[in-house]
Design a protein around this motif. Structure first.
Motif: not given
Ligand SMILES: *[C@@H]1O[C@H](CO)[C@@H](O)[C@H](O)[C@H]1NC(C)=O
Ligand SMILES: *[C@@H]1O[C@H](CO)[C@@H](O)[C@H](O)[C@H]1NC(C)=O
Ligand SMILES: *[C@@H]1O[C@H](CO)[C@@H](O)[C@H](O)[C@H]1NC(C)=O
Ligand SMILES: *[C@@H]1O[C@H](CO)[C@@H](O)[C@H](O)[C@H]1NC(C)=O
Ligand SMILES: *[C@@H]1O[C@H](CO)[C@@H](O)[C@H](O)[C@H]1NC(C)=O
Ligand SMILES: *[C@@H]1O[C@H](CO)[C@@H](O)[C@H](O)[C@H]1NC(C)=O
Ligand SMILES: *[C@@H]1O[C@H](CO)[C@@H](O)[C@H](O)[C@H]1NC(C)=O
Length: 288
Positions: A160-161, A190-193, A201-202
């Motif tokens: 949901n980013l 995208l959207s992965v850490c 984490f954010t």
């Protein structure tokens, strides 16, 4: 002058208190959430390897907490893939235990209340996980563990980013380690850490210079205050100087008046007081 120094010190304290507000302290909240998660296990007859949602009190609504219990052997063989976190296989706990529990947290709309990255805007909720020894949950002696993934990354997915491909070069993964340090790293997907251990984490993007403006205001205030104090001090000092000079002039005037008086009394026609102070010298060099 002492009063001014105290005010200046107060001003400096005030600005440093503002700075220390950025220090995040979620340890007590983490412990409370861990307790709630463990209580939710008590209500079920918990199966290992199943994820349970924790019931949260009304004053924490908006957060999500869940818990899973695993055997260490399973973590080693297939890893753990729950709640947007993928812990790879060939992972061990340090120290080694037989059973472990993982508590997952999603801070939702509470994220910015407990976490902040100075100079950055958070564009995803803060999520995190903590690993505990679950060999003896009934004993309520909970030991926090760390993970050794033998080099492989733990993958964190953010759903949901609202954030476009073009922002990926400016976006950063923010990792709040359990030892209290903050680490920013570039995003490659995208959207992965990625992480090597537990933590929170954010995803953040740089703010457009607004916090530095805010700092400038504080700096300007402190500097302006200092200048004001200095100007005030200089004013007082020069006033004092002027006063003493005035008094000196007046005293001098009084002296001269006195000298002139005696001269009038003496009947002499000397025009100026200064000349009367030196002894008159005759042309031939001899004294009268
Ligand atoms: C927060 O403050 C505590 C003590 O006040 C300190 O030990 C800790 O290192 C600080 N954490 C950060 C991230 O600044
Ligand atoms: C929520 O309420 C409970 C009591 O019902 C209290 O112990 C706890 O500190 C509160 N938590 C927060 C974050 O306000
Ligand atoms: C988060 O949202 C819930 C409703 O979904 C609300 O009850 C709660 O007060 C909100 N928390 C904050 C910190 O805004
Ligand atoms: C982990 O689970 C998600 C669904 O919950 C799935 O889409 C993903 O492929 C899984 N990852 C791995 C490595 O199994
Ligand atoms: C992790 O485990 C590997 C293999 O067991 C070991 O070589 C390595 O030193 C460990 N790393 C840490 C940080 O403990
Ligand atoms: C994503 O957004 C949709 C609608 O905006 C919502 O229903 C869903 O629960 C969200 N998912 C997560 C994981 O927050
Ligand atoms: C805190 O933990 C992180 C990773 O978990 C590590 O890189 C960092 O060096 C640690 N910092 C301190 C002060 O222990």
């Amino acid at each position: 002058m002492n009063g001014n120094l105290i005010w200046l010190a107060l001003g400096l304290c005030f600005s440093s208190v503002l700075c220390s507000l950025e220090n995040y302290t979620t340890d007590s909240l983490d412990v409370a959430l861990q307790d709630l998660a463990l209580k939710s296990l008590d209500r079920h007859r918990p199966h290992t390897g199943a994820l349970y949602k924790a019931m949260l009190p009304a004053n924490l609504s908006g957060m999500k907490v869940s818990i899973v219990r695993l055997r260490s052997r399973r973590l080693w063989n297939i890893g753990a893939n729950f709640s947007n976190f993928h812990i790879p296989s060939r992972t061990i706990t340090v120290p080694h235990v037989r059973r472990l529990a993982i508590v997952y947290q999603d801070f939702g709309n509470w994220s910015s209340l407990y976490y902040s990255v100075p100079g950055y805007l958070m564009i995803a909720p803060v999520t995190g996980f903590m690993v505990f020894d679950a060999s003896n949950v009934r004993a309520r002696r909970i030991t926090k563990l760390s993970l050794n993934t033998t080099g492989k990354p733990i993958v964190i997915r953010f759903s949901n980013l609202t954030f476009s491909e073009g922002m990926i070069s400016r976006a950063r993964c923010a990792t709040f380690s359990s030892n209290g340090t903050l680490h920013l790293s570039k995003m490659s997907m995208l959207s992965v850490c990625y992480s090597q251990d537990q933590g929170h984490f954010t995803i953040v993007v740089p703010l457009k210079r607004r916090p530095s403006l805010w700092y400038l205001w504080v700096l300007g205030f402190v500097l302006g205050f200092g200048v004001l104090v200095l100007v005030g001090y200089l004013g007082v000092v020069s006033l004092k100087l002027l006063k003493t000079k005035k008094i000196q002039v007046m005293e001098k005037q009084a002296d001269e008046d006195l000298v002139l008086d005696t001269i009038w009394v003496g009947g002499s026609k000397m025009p100026s007081a200064t000349v009367t102070r030196t002894q008159p010298v005759l042309e031939d060099g001899s004294f009268p």
